[in-house]
Scaffold this motif. Structure first.
Motif, PDB file in Angstrom:
ATOM      1  N   ALA A 120       0.912  -1.667  -0.034  1.00 47.94           N
ATOM      2  CA  ALA A 120       0.380  -0.337  -0.004  1.00 47.94           C
ATOM      3  C   ALA A 120       0.511   1.301  -0.117  1.00 47.94           C
ATOM      4  CB  ALA A 120      -0.805   0.042   1.548  1.00 47.94           C
ATOM      5  N   SER A 125       1.152  -4.361  -6.703  1.00 50.23           N
ATOM      6  CA  SER A 125       1.504  -5.392  -6.120  1.00 50.23           C
ATOM      7  C   SER A 125       2.482  -5.914  -5.969  1.00 50.23           C
ATOM      8  CB  SER A 125       0.544  -5.917  -6.571  1.00 50.23           C
ATOM      9  OG  SER A 125       0.523  -6.046  -8.139  1.00 50.23           O
ATOM     10  N   ILE A 236      -4.821  -5.174  -2.730  1.00 50.61           N
ATOM     11  CA  ILE A 236      -4.647  -4.393  -3.853  1.00 50.61           C
ATOM     12  C   ILE A 236      -4.231  -5.220  -4.820  1.00 50.61           C
ATOM     13  CG2 ILE A 236      -1.778  -3.956  -2.733  1.00 50.61           C
ATOM     14  CD1 ILE A 236      -2.716  -3.613  -0.431  1.00 50.61           C
ATOM     15  N   TYR A 240      -3.780  -1.960  -7.098  1.00 43.50           N
ATOM     16  CA  TYR A 240      -2.205  -1.758  -7.752  1.00 43.50           C
ATOM     17  C   TYR A 240      -2.124  -2.239  -9.235  1.00 43.50           C
ATOM     18  CZ  TYR A 240      -2.830   1.701  -3.687  1.00 43.50           C
ATOM     19  OH  TYR A 240      -3.160   2.875  -2.787  1.00 43.50           O
TER      20      TYR A 240
END
Length: 256
Positions: A120, A125, A236, A240
């Protein structure tokens, strides 16, 4: 007043009224003689009590209960005892946890929490980190199965070393092995680890002979945090862009 009571309470015949008039002063002596009065009383029926219409309708359709009253006090019903305490009653015993178990359990959450936190922050990722998190979760599943064996084998333990306890303690290890087989699909691998953690927690809290209250509370908290970390990592991965930790080394080798 006497005439009012006669009209309200008694059914008085005309003969009775005539008898009363004869008994008043000023009447003839023949009319007031005892023989004449006895003859009249023999003919006059006895007065009957007039029953109210509401009461008459009740007494015709229902009988009155005339048994003796029971003045003994009834015993209050005792509340049902809980055979299996719920998790909320065990949370109060978390403060009684031994310090080594509490600190080591919290430290064991670092591999779970650090992976989604790092991705994050970097807004990317990394499949390698996610697979490392899943592999760590698989090893924790095997560890939870081994706890059941160690709890059931000593003499005098509430959990007997029977087929149910020992066979169910093998299930988390099998699920961990299946999770590692899906290394190419990290989403399925993460879901398999989550299912294994949920089954192991269900065994320890409800199905099999349970552990001490402080351990159940600690297990519940650690499992919730671990499952939440795995779910966050999978989310995530879909939000991402994907990057690899060894991308630079691979590009250098390709350029050569």
């Amino acid at each position: 007043m006497f005439h009012l009571l006669q009209r309200c309470c008694f059914q008085v015949s005309t003969k009775m009224v005539y008898l009363q008039r004869l008994s008043q002063p000023g009447r003839s002596k023949a009319a007031c003689s005892p023989v004449f009065l006895e003859c009249v009383l023999a003919v006059v029926p006895k007065p009957k009590f007039r029953q109210a219409p509401e009461l008459a309708s009740v007494t015709k359709g229902r009988g009155f209960h005339s048994s003796c009253c029971n003045w003994k006090k009834r015993k209050a019903s005792e509340p049902e005892t809980r055979e299996l305490p719920l998790l909320r009653y065990d949370m109060e015993k978390l403060k009684d946890s031994p310090k080594p178990a509490l600190y080591l359990g919290i430290a064991g959450l670092i591999p779970f929490v650090s992976v989604p936190l790092l991705m994050a922050i970097l807004k990317a990722s990394y499949p390698e980190l996610v697979f490392a998190q899943i592999a760590y979760g698989a090893s924790i599943l095997s560890f939870l199965g081994g706890i059941r064996w160690g709890y059931a084998l000593p003499e005098g333990s509430p959990a007997k070393p029977d087929w149910i306890n020992l066979a169910n303690s093998v299930v988390p290890s099998i699920l961990a092995w299946f999770a590692l087989l899906f290394k190419d699909d990290l989403t399925q691998a993460g879901i398999m680890v989550i299912i294994g953690l949920g089954i192991a927690l269900h065994y320890d809290l409800a199905l099999l002979p349970t552990y001490p209250s402080w351990f159940k509370a600690l297990r519940a908290i650690l499992t919730i945090v671990a499952v939440g970390s795995l779910i966050t990592s999978m989310c995530i991965m879909n939000i991402y862009p994907e990057k690899h930790l060894t991308r630079g080394a691979i590009e250098m080798e390709e350029s050569k």
